[in-house]
Design a protein around this motif. Structure first.
Motif, PDB file in Angstrom:
ATOM      1  N   HIS A 170     -44.668 -49.269 -14.685  1.00 10.90           N
ATOM      2  CA  HIS A 170     -44.803 -48.895 -16.091  1.00 10.90           C
ATOM      3  C   HIS A 170     -46.036 -48.023 -16.315  1.00 10.90           C
ATOM      4  O   HIS A 170     -47.117 -48.324 -15.824  1.00 10.90           O
ATOM      5  N   SER A 182     -41.777 -44.988 -21.509  1.00 10.86           N
ATOM      6  CA  SER A 182     -41.935 -46.130 -20.617  1.00 10.86           C
ATOM      7  C   SER A 182     -42.083 -47.424 -21.415  1.00 10.86           C
ATOM      8  O   SER A 182     -41.479 -48.446 -21.087  1.00 10.86           O
ATOM      9  N   LEU A 238     -39.554 -50.564 -21.300  1.00  8.32           N
ATOM     10  CA  LEU A 238     -40.094 -51.885 -20.968  1.00  8.32           C
ATOM     11  C   LEU A 238     -39.695 -52.914 -22.016  1.00  8.32           C
ATOM     12  O   LEU A 238     -39.198 -53.995 -21.683  1.00  8.32           O
ATOM     13  N   PRO A 249     -40.726 -44.744 -16.400  1.00  6.68           N
ATOM     14  CA  PRO A 249     -40.707 -46.079 -15.817  1.00  6.68           C
ATOM     15  C   PRO A 249     -39.704 -46.153 -14.675  1.00  6.68           C
ATOM     16  O   PRO A 249     -38.801 -45.321 -14.578  1.00  6.68           O
TER      17      PRO A 249
END
Length: 126
Positions: free
Chosen positions: A47, A54, A58, A100
């Motif tokens: 991350h 990202s 997440l 990510p």
């Protein structure tokens, strides 16, 4: 934290401490994660704490995990704070770095990887 940092991600931002994350902050942590993969499948989430995309991926992934009954071993790597470890993962596993990124490891070998909006729990439990 400024308004813009809240929207676009400040450099000091860290993830909410979800109980399912095990942090990778050293080569020893990475070695333990790889060892863990010899007992059951694991996943490493790389991350970028300064990237809005990202952070969004997440949060969506965390929601998916929280609503699942599948037991999974999840490792979290802040790739800005631990760039050498991120580079080691890319080099050791021959997987091009993205952010990510989710890398699934079983028996010490990568068995699946995904990045950006392709990241989902299905990469691990399939």
């Amino acid at each position: 934290m400024s308004f813009f940092d809240k929207i676009f991600g400040g450099k000091s931002e860290s993830p909410d401490q979800k109980p399912f994350w095990k942090k990778i902050e050293s080569e020893e942590d990475l070695a333990r994660a790889i060892e863990d993969s010899h007992h059951h499948k694991i996943a490493v989430f790389k991350h970028s704490t300064s990237c809005f995309i990202s952070r969004t991926v997440l949060k969506n992934f965390e929601k998916e995990v929280e609503h699942s009954e599948q037991p999974v071993a999840l490792y979290y790597l802040d790739l800005l704070a631990y760039r050498p470890i991120s580079n080691k993962i890319a080099e050791d596993f021959g997987i091009r770095h993205e952010s990510p990124q989710l890398i699934v490891i079983e028996n010490g070998k990568p068995v699946n990887s995904a990045s950006h909006q392709d990241i989902s729990l299905s990469q691990i439990v399939s």
